[in-house]
Each structure stands twice: as C-alpha cells, then as structure tokens.
Scaffold this active site. Structure first.
Site, PDB file in Angstrom:
ATOM      1  N   MET A   1      -5.155 -27.261 -19.311  1.00  0.00           N
ATOM      2  CA  MET A   1      -6.501 -27.834 -19.270  1.00  0.00           C
ATOM      3  C   MET A   1      -6.879 -28.353 -20.660  1.00  0.00           C
ATOM      4  SD  MET A   1      -8.658 -25.878 -16.395  1.00  0.00           S
ATOM      5  CE  MET A   1      -9.393 -24.604 -17.403  1.00  0.00           C
TER       6      MET A   1
ATOM      7  N   LEU B   1      -5.528 -27.358 -26.692  1.00  0.00           N
ATOM      8  CA  LEU B   1      -4.297 -26.569 -26.804  1.00  0.00           C
ATOM      9  C   LEU B   1      -4.295 -25.635 -28.015  1.00  0.00           C
ATOM     10  CD1 LEU B   1      -1.850 -29.502 -25.965  1.00  0.00           C
ATOM     11  CD2 LEU B   1      -2.905 -27.865 -24.392  1.00  0.00           C
TER      12      LEU B   1
ATOM     13  N   HIS C   1      -0.082 -22.493 -25.637  1.00  0.00           N
ATOM     14  CA  HIS C   1       0.421 -23.650 -24.888  1.00  0.00           C
ATOM     15  C   HIS C   1       1.705 -24.203 -25.514  1.00  0.00           C
ATOM     16  CE1 HIS C   1      -4.037 -23.955 -24.035  1.00  0.00           C
ATOM     17  NE2 HIS C   1      -3.557 -24.017 -22.823  1.00  0.00           N
TER      18      HIS C   1
ATOM     19  N   GLN D   1     -11.671 -25.247  -9.974  1.00  0.00           N
ATOM     20  CA  GLN D   1     -11.395 -23.837 -10.244  1.00  0.00           C
ATOM     21  C   GLN D   1     -12.524 -23.171 -11.024  1.00  0.00           C
ATOM     22  OE1 GLN D   1      -7.711 -24.875 -12.510  1.00  0.00           O
ATOM     23  NE2 GLN D   1      -8.311 -23.213 -13.870  1.00  0.00           N
TER      24      GLN D   1
ATOM     25  N   GLN E   1      -2.949 -15.360 -12.222  1.00  0.00           N
ATOM     26  CA  GLN E   1      -2.639 -16.768 -11.940  1.00  0.00           C
ATOM     27  C   GLN E   1      -1.136 -16.954 -11.741  1.00  0.00           C
ATOM     28  OE1 GLN E   1      -4.512 -20.354 -13.890  1.00  0.00           O
ATOM     29  NE2 GLN E   1      -2.626 -20.275 -15.078  1.00  0.00           N
TER      30      GLN E   1
ATOM     31  N   MET F   1      -4.402 -15.539 -27.470  1.00  0.00           N
ATOM     32  CA  MET F   1      -4.868 -16.914 -27.690  1.00  0.00           C
ATOM     33  C   MET F   1      -5.470 -17.477 -26.406  1.00  0.00           C
ATOM     34  SD  MET F   1      -2.011 -18.601 -30.143  1.00  0.00           S
ATOM     35  CE  MET F   1      -1.715 -17.946 -31.785  1.00  0.00           C
TER      36      MET F   1
END
Lengths: 276, 276
Positions: free
Chosen positions: A27, A30, A34, A58, A149, A180
């Site tokens: 999303m 970053l 990521h 979501q 998830q 993070m």
C-alpha cells in the site's frame, strides 16, 4: 524500472516476461520491511513486480483510508534498485463502477484483526485475488508482521487453487524492536518511545515460554501488566492462539501465535511472535 | 482422450498444452446442449478440456444433489470424438476438509434463480473460479439456457480480472422446443409433454414483442395464462428483466431477458429468451 498504471498495460508487460516473476503487493509509504520483501523477490526471480495501491475496501468506514500516508516519489526511489515494474493502478481501475464481486475466507477471519475490523479481510482477499490474476506471479511475498493476513492469503490461494507460491518473510524491526509499519509515522515522539512495549511484551512471552510456562492465561496476564505500565498504550487485544485455526487456546502444545493490537492515541499497532 | 481425476495431474497436463485451451465445465449427464459447447470449443482451440463435477455447494439442502442424474460411461463415450482431457475430480479433491473460501457476485444474484435458490450462485462462482484456476483455459464455454449463470460468471471474470474469455452458446432444444437439460430425465411422459409450455410461453412473448407490445405486465399476464392452461405445470416465476442488471422492468426499451422457472412435480425447469 517501469511504472504501469493500468491493467491492460500490466497484462501486456506480463506476457513478455521470461521465467519467474516475483510479486510484492504493497500500500506504498514503503519502509525497510517492504524493501526486504522486494530484495528477496529479486534474489529468487528473473523479474520483480511491486504494486502500490491503498486498497479502500480493506478499511472500515471509521478507519484511516483517507489519512493513510502516501509518498509515491519516495517509494519509487526506494524501489528503483530492485524492481522491474511498479504497478500503480487508480481506485477506478481496480474497482470500476458497478464492481460487485468478493472473495471471502471464512473461519480464520472470525478472530483477531478480523473480529475487530469487520470486512477488513474480505477487502484484502478480494484485492489480492485481483492482483494475482493481473500480475500472475510465480511467487508472491508477504511479511510475517501481518500474521493473520498471511494465514488468510495462504488459505485463499490453497482453497481457490491459485497458481502462485506465497512466501512469508520475517518481520523487520527498528533498533529498539518496534515492528516496522507505515502507520508508525502517525506516532508523536512520546508515543513512538512507548510503542516499544509491544515488542517487550512479546519478548516476555518468549521468555516465559522458554522457562516452561504453557498456560496462556498466565502469559496473557503478565503481558497485560507489562503493557499497562505504559501510560500511552491502550490494549485492543492480546491473543495466544492456535497457529493453524487462530482460535484462542488455554494451553500451548506445539505451535502458538502470540499477537496483539495496542492503540497509541488513534494509531493502532499490531505485532506478533510464534512460539514453538 | 485422457481422464484425469486429481488437480496435480490436471496442472501437469495443462503445463504442456501448446496454444489455446477451450474449457467446458459440466455436471455430467451430458446432452446435445453440452456437446454443442464441446464442438465449438474444438473448433476454436488446439486442446479441449471438459470437466464433469456435480458441485455440491450449488445445491440447496432441499435440492436434488443426491438424486442428480449421473452416467459417466455414457458421458465419456459422448465426449470421446471431441475432447482431449476429461477432468473428473472427486468432491474431496475440490472441497478438502476445512475448505473455507467463497467467491460471491452480489447484485445480479439477488434476482431470478438467485432469489429462489439462496447460495446457489455462490456455489457456482466458487467452483468455476477454482476450475478456471486449475485448467487455465484460454476460452470457456457456457450455454445461454442458464442465462443468469452466464451473466454471473461473466461478471466474476471481469471483476476479478480473470484471464479467460467467456463464450456463450445458444440454447439447444428438443424438436418440440423444450430446452435440453439433464433434469428433463426426471419428467414422466405426461410431464415431458406438458413441459413444452415453457417454450410456447417464450414464443408468445416474442410474438407480442414483434407486434409492438412493450408493457411487461401485459406480457407476463398473457404468458401466465398460457402456462396455467397446462395442468401439470406450476409457475415458480416469470420475469421480464433488464438484460444487464437483471432487475424487473415495467417497459421494455432496448434489451430484455424474458425468463421463467416452472415446476412439473418436483422437477424445476428453466428457460429464457432475449428480446431486442
């Protein structure tokens, strides 16, 4: 590195990719978490595709969709060394007018984040299903920080016989242990300092487990006490659950997922650890 | 022709197929309607895959899943001249223990068959999604007889960005006009004779439309009168709907779907026609 904004062009680009394709859906906004996924994708595949899409479906109606942090320029600079294609569709490209199809994993979405954020995982599985169909990745990369998830996406891929391998990568942490997250940016300096309490509580659970503690009630109580010493943090939940079903367990037998959500002001942080 | 019973072998076979793959998903007990789809698939593709799977999740608890007619031997003989691979998985292969993921198209499933058979289309879209992921067809073939099913599958494919082209083929009919269906086999000779009333009612709608009638109320009334003259038939619904949204319309403007379900004893027959 090429930036692609629509599905047709992404499909065209995909058709001429030789060999394996590694895919990291994000999303945006970053961080090193990521980038660790992107690097892993680059190590294991000939081509790396990263998507940046803040998925509206979501987020709950009272959640932070509108204020979710965005910085495309910075994101692209961070991706440049490791990425071949950045797929950056608009909301309308992904959810055109009269969009009406949903992919839903039942069961394991009833607990933890799913219980607190109704509809959240339906949004996640729907958009990830679409992105997998558009990008057709050989392997796709997700972070263990979002433990539920990961479990939900693995379940969708297995149940729907999707043709991609889900690779789960370890949670990246700041020096003091805070996991993070793009949402860490919401924290003011005092909250940021206090937020390390999530990691400390997980380390406490690990220590208790190493000493032989198997009673989840005892463990949860001690973790709760520790977190409550931090005046800025408000516990949303602390869970000790079966790593497969995500149901709460009384006694830890083989593998347990210890996870939690703690609020600092309006900012909701999550973290987890596996005990085995 | 090769018969494959598990997903792993189907995937392996798919990987070595050169060029385009045409796919016809069926529930078996084949008739000339199915064969017309298979022939079309053969005309348009290098390889033809037909699946035979009576999908339990698209039957309601009081519906005919257990009694649904099956005759694999006859099916295979009918497919032999036109088919390369018959995919014939078991229920457990498609829905293993703890299966928990569902694909659902909202909106257009609220009407017609969806209104009368709750959960039916969720079962259809879920199994077709899985079959598409397993077979990865270039083109897939469906019959216009199941008009709403066709609309729902097209919507799923478009919304979820699936990589297959849905080809819709005309309804095949017996000499007297009765739409071919595996369920016709349930009818006793008197019911079979009476069942032609569905087709007659559709022809009446076509005739009225040709004469300029645009009021769906008038049309429905005349169709109802015609069907009620057949003592063995019990109308479930007669619908004159927008061909896009499947919502009932008062006046026909451009394109309308005239559809109906009529019961003969326990046997429920459906049929439809497009007016434009």
């Amino acid at each position: 590195m090429k930036v692609i904004e629509n599905i047709t062009d992404m499909r065209k680009a995909r058709k001429i990719m030789p060999g394996s394709v590694g895919f990291v859906p994000t999303m945006g906004y970053l961080h090193e978490g990521h980038i660790s996924l992107v690097k892993r994708a680059k190590d294991e595949n000939l081509t790396v595709v990263v998507s940046i899409f803040v998925n509206p479906t979501q987020f709950g109606p009272k959640e932070d969709f509108k204020s979710y942090p965005r910085d495309i320029k910075r994101d692209l600079a961070m991706l440049e060394p490791f990425t071949d294609i950045v797929f950056m569709p608009s909301d309308k490209e992904i959810y055109p007018e009269k969009y009406d199809t949903w992919v839903e994993v039942k069961g394991i979405t009833d607990y933890l984040e799913g219980a607190v954020r109704p509809g959240h995982f339906r949004g996640v599985t729907t958009v990830v299903n679409k992105l997998f169909n558009i990008v057709e990745p050989t392997k796709s990369y997700f972070g263990q920080k979002d433990a539920q998830q990961v479990a939900v996406i693995k379940k969708m891929v297995a149940d729907l016989n999707m043709n991609t391998e889900v690779v789960v990568c370890p949670t990246m942490r700041e020096k003091d242990g805070l996991a993070m997250s793009s949402r860490n940016t919401y924290l003011n300096p005092e909250q940021r300092q206090g937020a390390v309490v999530l990691y400390r509580a997980l380390m406490l659970a690990k220590e208790l487990f190493a000493k032989g503690e198997r009673d989840s009630g005892v463990m949860r109580r001690e973790m709760t006490e520790l977190i409550e010493k931090e005046p800025l943090g408000n516990i949303d939940y602390i869970s000790i659950a079966d790593a497969g079903t995500l149901k709460e367990i009384h006694r830890i037998k083989t593998l347990a997922l210890v996870s939690m959500a703690v609020k600092f002001g309006k900012t909701r942080l999550i973290d987890n650890i596996m005990l085995e």
